[in-house]
Write a protein that holds these residues in place. Structure first.
Motif, PDB file in Angstrom:
ATOM      1  N   ARG A  68       1.343 -19.891 -20.857  1.00 44.09           N
ATOM      2  CA  ARG A  68       2.023 -21.157 -20.566  1.00 44.09           C
ATOM      3  C   ARG A  68       3.375 -21.255 -21.270  1.00 44.09           C
ATOM      4  O   ARG A  68       4.263 -21.994 -20.829  1.00 44.09           O
ATOM      5  CB  ARG A  68       1.135 -22.328 -20.970  1.00 44.09           C
ATOM      6  CG  ARG A  68      -0.019 -22.593 -20.011  1.00 44.09           C
ATOM      7  CD  ARG A  68      -0.902 -23.707 -20.527  1.00 44.09           C
ATOM      8  NE  ARG A  68      -1.993 -24.003 -19.591  1.00 44.09           N
ATOM      9  CZ  ARG A  68      -3.063 -24.734 -19.894  1.00 44.09           C
ATOM     10  NH1 ARG A  68      -3.181 -25.244 -21.124  1.00 44.09           N
ATOM     11  NH2 ARG A  68      -4.001 -24.956 -19.000  1.00 44.09           N
ATOM     12  N   MET A  69       3.535 -20.551 -22.379  1.00 43.64           N
ATOM     13  CA  MET A  69       4.805 -20.583 -23.100  1.00 43.64           C
ATOM     14  C   MET A  69       5.949 -20.069 -22.248  1.00 43.64           C
ATOM     15  O   MET A  69       7.112 -20.409 -22.488  1.00 43.64           O
ATOM     16  CB  MET A  69       4.718 -19.741 -24.379  1.00 43.64           C
ATOM     17  CG  MET A  69       3.913 -20.345 -25.483  1.00 43.64           C
ATOM     18  SD  MET A  69       3.999 -19.303 -26.961  1.00 43.64           S
ATOM     19  CE  MET A  69       2.900 -20.204 -28.046  1.00 43.64           C
ATOM     20  N   TYR A  70       5.645 -19.241 -21.249  1.00 41.44           N
ATOM     21  CA  TYR A  70       6.710 -18.606 -20.477  1.00 41.44           C
ATOM     22  C   TYR A  70       7.653 -19.639 -19.857  1.00 41.44           C
ATOM     23  O   TYR A  70       8.855 -19.386 -19.720  1.00 41.44           O
ATOM     24  CB  TYR A  70       6.128 -17.704 -19.390  1.00 41.44           C
ATOM     25  CG  TYR A  70       7.165 -16.759 -18.832  1.00 41.44           C
ATOM     26  CD1 TYR A  70       7.406 -15.540 -19.436  1.00 41.44           C
ATOM     27  CD2 TYR A  70       7.933 -17.114 -17.725  1.00 41.44           C
ATOM     28  CE1 TYR A  70       8.384 -14.682 -18.960  1.00 41.44           C
ATOM     29  CE2 TYR A  70       8.915 -16.277 -17.239  1.00 41.44           C
ATOM     30  CZ  TYR A  70       9.141 -15.053 -17.864  1.00 41.44           C
ATOM     31  OH  TYR A  70      10.125 -14.225 -17.395  1.00 41.44           O
ATOM     32  N   ALA A  71       7.139 -20.764 -19.483  1.00 46.36           N
ATOM     33  CA  ALA A  71       7.945 -21.781 -18.803  1.00 46.36           C
ATOM     34  C   ALA A  71       8.844 -22.575 -19.745  1.00 46.36           C
ATOM     35  O   ALA A  71       9.723 -23.311 -19.283  1.00 46.36           O
ATOM     36  CB  ALA A  71       7.023 -22.742 -18.048  1.00 46.36           C
ATOM     37  N   ASP A  72       8.646 -22.443 -21.057  1.00 47.93           N
ATOM     38  CA  ASP A  72       9.399 -23.224 -22.036  1.00 47.93           C
ATOM     39  C   ASP A  72      10.485 -22.354 -22.662  1.00 47.93           C
ATOM     40  O   ASP A  72      10.212 -21.526 -23.528  1.00 47.93           O
ATOM     41  CB  ASP A  72       8.450 -23.757 -23.108  1.00 47.93           C
ATOM     42  CG  ASP A  72       9.142 -24.696 -24.090  1.00 47.93           C
ATOM     43  OD1 ASP A  72      10.381 -24.838 -24.027  1.00 47.93           O
ATOM     44  OD2 ASP A  72       8.435 -25.281 -24.925  1.00 47.93           O
ATOM     45  N   GLU A  73      11.724 -22.536 -22.252  1.00 47.79           N
ATOM     46  CA  GLU A  73      12.831 -21.705 -22.720  1.00 47.79           C
ATOM     47  C   GLU A  73      13.047 -21.815 -24.227  1.00 47.79           C
ATOM     48  O   GLU A  73      13.681 -20.928 -24.820  1.00 47.79           O
ATOM     49  CB  GLU A  73      14.114 -22.087 -21.985  1.00 47.79           C
ATOM     50  CG  GLU A  73      14.099 -21.773 -20.497  1.00 47.79           C
ATOM     51  CD  GLU A  73      15.430 -22.087 -19.834  1.00 47.79           C
ATOM     52  OE1 GLU A  73      16.363 -22.522 -20.555  1.00 47.79           O
ATOM     53  OE2 GLU A  73      15.524 -21.906 -18.607  1.00 47.79           O
ATOM     54  N   ALA A  74      12.545 -22.855 -24.847  1.00 47.09           N
ATOM     55  CA  ALA A  74      12.779 -23.057 -26.276  1.00 47.09           C
ATOM     56  C   ALA A  74      12.197 -21.944 -27.134  1.00 47.09           C
ATOM     57  O   ALA A  74      12.640 -21.728 -28.273  1.00 47.09           O
ATOM     58  CB  ALA A  74      12.198 -24.407 -26.706  1.00 47.09           C
ATOM     59  N   HIS A  75      11.203 -21.223 -26.606  1.00 45.58           N
ATOM     60  CA  HIS A  75      10.559 -20.162 -27.378  1.00 45.58           C
ATOM     61  C   HIS A  75      11.341 -18.848 -27.359  1.00 45.58           C
ATOM     62  O   HIS A  75      11.003 -17.929 -28.115  1.00 45.58           O
ATOM     63  CB  HIS A  75       9.160 -19.876 -26.816  1.00 45.58           C
ATOM     64  CG  HIS A  75       8.189 -21.001 -26.982  1.00 45.58           C
ATOM     65  ND1 HIS A  75       7.741 -21.427 -28.216  1.00 45.58           N
ATOM     66  CD2 HIS A  75       7.576 -21.797 -26.058  1.00 45.58           C
ATOM     67  CE1 HIS A  75       6.897 -22.435 -28.047  1.00 45.58           C
ATOM     68  NE2 HIS A  75       6.781 -22.673 -26.756  1.00 45.58           N
ATOM     69  N   PHE A  76      12.355 -18.728 -26.512  1.00 42.59           N
ATOM     70  CA  PHE A  76      12.907 -17.414 -26.190  1.00 42.59           C
ATOM     71  C   PHE A  76      14.404 -17.320 -26.440  1.00 42.59           C
ATOM     72  O   PHE A  76      15.125 -18.320 -26.371  1.00 42.59           O
ATOM     73  CB  PHE A  76      12.614 -17.085 -24.719  1.00 42.59           C
ATOM     74  CG  PHE A  76      11.157 -17.151 -24.383  1.00 42.59           C
ATOM     75  CD1 PHE A  76      10.312 -16.106 -24.689  1.00 42.59           C
ATOM     76  CD2 PHE A  76      10.612 -18.281 -23.784  1.00 42.59           C
ATOM     77  CE1 PHE A  76       8.958 -16.167 -24.391  1.00 42.59           C
ATOM     78  CE2 PHE A  76       9.261 -18.353 -23.483  1.00 42.59           C
ATOM     79  CZ  PHE A  76       8.433 -17.288 -23.792  1.00 42.59           C
ATOM     80  N   ARG A  77      14.862 -16.080 -26.688  1.00 44.55           N
ATOM     81  CA  ARG A  77      16.287 -15.818 -26.880  1.00 44.55           C
ATOM     82  C   ARG A  77      16.970 -15.335 -25.616  1.00 44.55           C
ATOM     83  O   ARG A  77      18.193 -15.456 -25.490  1.00 44.55           O
ATOM     84  CB  ARG A  77      16.503 -14.786 -27.997  1.00 44.55           C
ATOM     85  CG  ARG A  77      15.950 -13.383 -27.727  1.00 44.55           C
ATOM     86  CD  ARG A  77      16.359 -12.427 -28.841  1.00 44.55           C
ATOM     87  NE  ARG A  77      15.775 -11.100 -28.704  1.00 44.55           N
ATOM     88  CZ  ARG A  77      16.289 -10.120 -27.964  1.00 44.55           C
ATOM     89  NH1 ARG A  77      17.403 -10.317 -27.281  1.00 44.55           N
ATOM     90  NH2 ARG A  77      15.705  -8.940 -27.911  1.00 44.55           N
TER      91      ARG A  77
END
Length: 243
Positions: free
Chosen positions: A49-58
């Motif tokens: 589910r994290m994939y949809a949240d850009e805040a986790h990624f660079r």
């Protein structure tokens, strides 16, 4: 249950329950080894589910734009999610002795420190400061071409991928594939039958192989076959950082 909270149970304790001598034998013989049920189904769902949240990624990479295949992936940013960071730091000490033995056998001078924090300090001192753990997302018709995850001078020779989706339920096809090129021989393929929550350890680039005249190096690449239907998510744990 939240994927962040289950780290209280101790990722390090989970990893210690595996027979690492047998896993080392598997890696020596085949270049890969499986850890069954490393993550729970709820942890897998939370990570996917994290994939949809850009805040986790660079950054986000669309594979077709670069000739990498079809599908896409996102590299996590620092600080890493707690579970991802715990997997990286807890798996590394189990793998470092194997990596050091492989390098000694192949005549390579590089040796790896006992802790992942020490190794990351080495990467960062050399300008490799960008985190490399990633989430991959595949849909129908997507695939990942055979490749090696080399991001700079400092490369840890083993990595880990954890399947977050369930084959036969969430997707069809999409097998993890490893190929090995031995000198003067045709390539050998290995298909790893992962299930949700299972991890595969595998060689990033080269590994030693014992022959009749001593040890020699073999070259490995990995990828994912075509997803025939559904959606597939994977967590990739790479132990070196990128330039």
């Amino acid at each position: 249950m939240n994927a962040q909270l289950r780290t209280d149970a101790g990722v390090d304790a989970r990893l210690r329950t595996y027979d690492w001598a047998s896993l080392a034998d598997e890696l020596d013989a085949h270049g890969c080894a499986m850890l069954h049920d490393l993550l729970s189904p709820s942890e897998c769902v939370e990570l996917a589910r994290m994939y949809a949240d850009e805040a986790h990624f660079r950054s986000r990479v669309v594979m077709a734009r670069h000739g990498f295949g079809r599908g896409e992936y996102r590299y996590f940013s620092y600080p890493l999610p707690e579970l991802v960071s715990a997997l990286r730091s807890a798996a590394y000490p189990q793998l470092a002795p194997i990596a050091n033995r492989w390098n000694a056998t192949m005549g390579l001078a590089v040796r790896y420190p006992a802790t992942h924090a020490e190794f990351i300090d080495r990467c960062h001192a050399a300008g490799q400061r960008r985190p490399t753990p990633l989430l991959l997302q595949y849909g129908t018709g997507d695939y990942n071409c055979l490749h090696q995850d080399l991001y700079g001078e400092h490369v840890f020779p083993l990595q880990m991928a954890i399947l977050l989706s369930e084959p036969g339920r969430d997707f069809q096809g999409g097998e993890f594939v490893l190929t090995e090129q031995r000198p003067r021989m045709q390539s050998r393929a290995e298909v790893v039958p992962l299930r949700q929550g299972c991890a595969v350890l595998f060689a990033v680039h080269q590994r030693p192989l014992q022959g009749t005249r001593g040890s020699y190096r073999v070259n490995l690449r990995h990828g994912v076959s075509r997803v025939r239907s559904g959606q597939r998510h994977t967590l990739g744990i790479i132990f070196h950082d990128a330039e």
